[in-house]
Motif scaffolding. Structure first.
Motif, PDB file in Angstrom:
ATOM      1  N   THR A   1       3.598  -3.500  14.797  1.00 63.00           N
ATOM      2  CA  THR A   1       4.573  -4.102  13.794  1.00 63.00           C
ATOM      3  C   THR A   1       3.973  -4.522  12.382  1.00 63.00           C
ATOM      4  OG1 THR A   1       3.928  -6.322  14.842  1.00 63.00           O
ATOM      5  CG2 THR A   1       6.276  -5.077  15.385  1.00 63.00           C
ATOM      6  N   LYS A   2       2.474  -3.954  12.573  1.00 60.43           N
ATOM      7  CA  LYS A   2       1.740  -4.396  11.177  1.00 60.43           C
ATOM      8  C   LYS A   2       1.078  -3.287  10.674  1.00 60.43           C
ATOM      9  CE  LYS A   2       1.740  -8.840  13.290  1.00 60.43           C
ATOM     10  NZ  LYS A   2       2.123  -8.440  14.791  1.00 60.43           N
ATOM     11  N   ILE A   3       1.392  -2.054  11.090  1.00 63.81           N
ATOM     12  CA  ILE A   3       0.739  -0.953  10.184  1.00 63.81           C
ATOM     13  C   ILE A   3       1.293  -0.611   8.892  1.00 63.81           C
ATOM     14  CG2 ILE A   3       0.030   1.424  10.765  1.00 63.81           C
ATOM     15  CD1 ILE A   3       0.004   0.873  13.787  1.00 63.81           C
ATOM     16  N   LEU A   4       0.670  -0.826   7.915  1.00 64.46           N
ATOM     17  CA  LEU A   4       1.211  -0.752   6.623  1.00 64.46           C
ATOM     18  C   LEU A   4       0.495   0.414   5.795  1.00 64.46           C
ATOM     19  CD1 LEU A   4       0.974  -4.776   5.869  1.00 64.46           C
ATOM     20  CD2 LEU A   4       2.776  -3.615   7.027  1.00 64.46           C
ATOM     21  N   GLY A   5       1.535   1.057   5.143  1.00 66.58           N
ATOM     22  CA  GLY A   5       1.139   1.653   4.018  1.00 66.58           C
ATOM     23  C   GLY A   5       0.851   0.883   2.718  1.00 66.58           C
ATOM     24  N   ASP A   6       0.575   1.607   1.529  1.00 71.11           N
ATOM     25  CA  ASP A   6       0.552   1.106   0.228  1.00 71.11           C
ATOM     26  C   ASP A   6       1.535   1.447  -0.655  1.00 71.11           C
ATOM     27  OD1 ASP A   6      -1.867  -0.880   0.781  1.00 71.11           O
ATOM     28  OD2 ASP A   6      -3.073   0.982   0.645  1.00 71.11           O
ATOM     29  N   THR A   7       1.763   0.744  -1.535  1.00 74.61           N
ATOM     30  CA  THR A   7       2.420   1.238  -2.968  1.00 74.61           C
ATOM     31  C   THR A   7       1.653   1.209  -4.010  1.00 74.61           C
ATOM     32  OG1 THR A   7       4.291   0.244  -2.084  1.00 74.61           O
ATOM     33  CG2 THR A   7       4.545   0.915  -4.288  1.00 74.61           C
ATOM     34  N   ILE A   8       1.255   2.475  -4.742  1.00 77.10           N
ATOM     35  CA  ILE A   8       0.192   2.745  -5.337  1.00 77.10           C
ATOM     36  C   ILE A   8       0.435   2.952  -6.926  1.00 77.10           C
ATOM     37  CG2 ILE A   8      -1.973   3.996  -5.698  1.00 77.10           C
ATOM     38  CD1 ILE A   8      -1.817   4.598  -2.686  1.00 77.10           C
TER      39      ILE A   8
ATOM     40  N   GLY B   1     -10.794  -4.129  16.489  1.00 75.29           N
ATOM     41  CA  GLY B   1     -10.233  -4.821  15.167  1.00 75.29           C
ATOM     42  C   GLY B   1      -9.304  -3.795  14.610  1.00 75.29           C
ATOM     43  N   LYS B   2      -9.054  -4.114  13.398  1.00 74.79           N
ATOM     44  CA  LYS B   2      -8.236  -3.272  12.713  1.00 74.79           C
ATOM     45  C   LYS B   2      -8.556  -2.003  12.279  1.00 74.79           C
ATOM     46  CE  LYS B   2      -6.200  -4.280   8.177  1.00 74.79           C
ATOM     47  NZ  LYS B   2      -6.583  -4.702   6.838  1.00 74.79           N
TER      48      LYS B   2
END
Ligand code: ADP
Length: 498
Positions: A134-141, A481-482
């Motif tokens: 639930t916490k695997i995120l992309g970015d807005t760049i 870890g992450k």
């Protein structure tokens, strides 16, 4: 004293004919061949597992491919994948007694270690990874538009890498399986797992629990077999997108070559020859047992083993005597005996390898202070061993022994660069530790040592929340870890001209 009786679940499990899990079905090897599983404490055969080879790997990879390309797993809502990983943790705990006993019979590790660390840590790892889908995120760049007046939206998606081949070693069988499956499942990959042929049994119990948890067929396939056959076929397979391996540096090199065909992503957690550095002001009440534990824990069959003990001249004799005292005091015996500190080595091959080092030390001029030989009883037991007066030229100092052996070297300088040079004088770089009350010295030296984890007044305190992996020939990538998730994710950049 007789050993504690095995639980009925363990007795039942041992009486079963063990099969492999491919595409949700329990199957023998296509060849019909099997591998004997030996209890290293008694040298008795306690069962067999299928000797899977390239034909079985083909089937397992096809199942994992289908589960990835057309199955529900990668597209499953993240909270559902999380729930299944959490369920797997619960099931591990519900079956803790059986798993612990089987781990001890298969691997030899002492109960006081297995009881605290096998199931509790594996369950903890599954729960840690249950937190991630639930916490695997992309970015807005923000990007520069190609020309004035154009607006662009750029973002990244994190996508599972695909079918993953995972190869685990025998030294910490259940923990290795959990630390491999966790990030693969959290990210939505599918897996073909090949556990070590010397200790594959708890991986088969995990496979049962994966099914019981409701993880879809084909998502986790477990093929038992030898490294040179099943392992080699998995690492060379053109339909495998990534290989994750924990084991020896030599096999790591072979795997890299095998993975070159389709340029698989590769992560490697390999050997170590870790420095354990004690300064004169250290709290020796902690440093001496710490040095003994770090060297002898899991019979030294542990990549974090503090096998190069650097001790300042002022306290050298006291430390060596203290560590030798622990070595002599440790109770050697079968893992099932709750009093055992040192269990057997995994196999007769490992016993002859370690015995070779025990003989090489004195031949090259090392002083034997404690241990040094095989224990005269059934089982692959060797004494915890301390060598003093060792130096960088010796085989016992250069090579990873993977046995309960530490090599003490004296240093006599306050120059941190000189101490770091001694510590870094190895092909490996997995962990290290510095023992002193002077924290400025500790942190300055920690920065100078090339190792993935540095302990200050502790050694090898690995935790699932913190990245773990090697510099130099100790590996590629970080597990735990992450950062471990990155090993199982591709980053896709999506650009929209708006
Ligand atoms: P050790 O030397 O401690 O036994 P290895 O590195 O040989 O450790 O083994 C770790 C894992 O690698 C085991 O599962 C083993 O079967 C596997 N393995 C060994 N040789 C190969 C190979 N050539 N290709 C792929 N896997 C291998």
């Amino acid at each position: 004293m007789p050993l504690p009786a095995l639980s009925p679940d363990t007795t039942d499990f041992l009486a079963e004919k063990h099969l492999m899990l491919i595409d949700g079905k329990w199957v023998p090897a296509a060849s019909g061949k099997t591998i004997d599983i030996v209890n290293p404490a008694t040298e008795e055969v306690i069962g067999t597992v299928p000797a899977g080879d390239a034909a079985d790997i083909d089937k397992a990879v096809a199942a994992a491919r289908k589960a990835f390309d057309t199955g529900p797993w990668p597209k499953m809502p993240p909270s559902e994948r999380a729930r299944l990983l959490w369920k797997l943790a619960d099931l591990l705990e519900q079956n803790a007694q059986q798993i612990t006993e089987v781990e001890i019979l298969d691997n030899g590790m002492p109960l006081n270690h297995a009881g605290r660390m096998a199931v509790p840590l594996a369950a903890n790892m599954c729960r840690y990874y249950a937190g991630w889908p639930t916490k695997i995120l992309g970015d807005t760049i923000p990007v520069d538009p190609p020309m004035p007046g154009v607006e662009v939206l750029t973002y990244t998606r994190k996508e599972p890498v695909g079918v993953v081949g995972q190869i685990t070693p025998w030294n910490y069988p259940l923990g290795m399986v959990a630390m491999k499956l966790g990030p693969a499942l959290a990210t939505g990959c599918t897996v073909v797992l090949k556990p070590a042929e010397q200790a594959p049994l708890t991986a088969l119990i995990v496979a049962e629990l994966v099914q019981e948890a409701g993880i879809p067929d084909g998502v986790v396939n477990v093929v038992t077999g030898y490294g040179e056959t099943a392992g080699a076929a998995l690492t060379a397979h053109p339909d495998v997108d990534k290989v994750a391996f924990t084991g020896s540096t030599d096999v790591g090199r072979i795997i890299l070559r095998a993975a070159a065909g389709n340029l698989k992503k590769v992560s490697l957690e390999l050997g170590g020859k870790s420095p354990f550095i004690i300064f004169p002001d250290a709290d020796l009440e902690r440093a001496i047992p710490g040095a003994a534990f770090s060297a002898f824990f899991l019979q030294g069959q542990n990549c974090m083993c503090g096998s190069r003990l650097f001790v300042h001249k002022q306290i050298f004799d006291k430390v060596v005597e203290g560590v030798a005292g622990f070595a002599k005091m440790m109770k050697i015996g079968p893992g099932l005996d709750p009093e055992t500190n040192i269990g057997p080595l995994i196999s007769s091959e490992q016993l002859s390898r370690v015995s070779g080092f025990l003989a090489a030390g004195p031949k090259e001029g090392a002083t034997l202070v404690a241990g040094g030989k095989r224990v005269d009883r059934k089982g692959y037991f060797v004494e915890p061993t301390v060598f003093a007066n060792t130096n960088r030229e010796m085989k016992v100092v250069r090579e990873e022994i993977f046995g309960p052996v530490t090599c003490a070297q004296m240093f006599d300088t306050d120059d941190l660069d000189a101490v770091a040079k001694l510590a870094n004088d190895t092909a490996f770089g997995l962990v290290g530790s510095i023992w002193t009350k002077n924290l400025a010295i500790a942190h300055k030296l920690a920065a100078r040592i090339k190792a993935g984890t540095m302990g200050i007044n502790t050694h090898g305190m690995a935790d699932i929340n913190a990245p773990f992996g090697g510099y130099k020939q100790s590996g590629w990538g970080r597990e735990f870890g992450k950062e471990s998730l990155d090993l199982y994710l591709e980053t896709k950049t999506v650009v929209q001209h708006m």
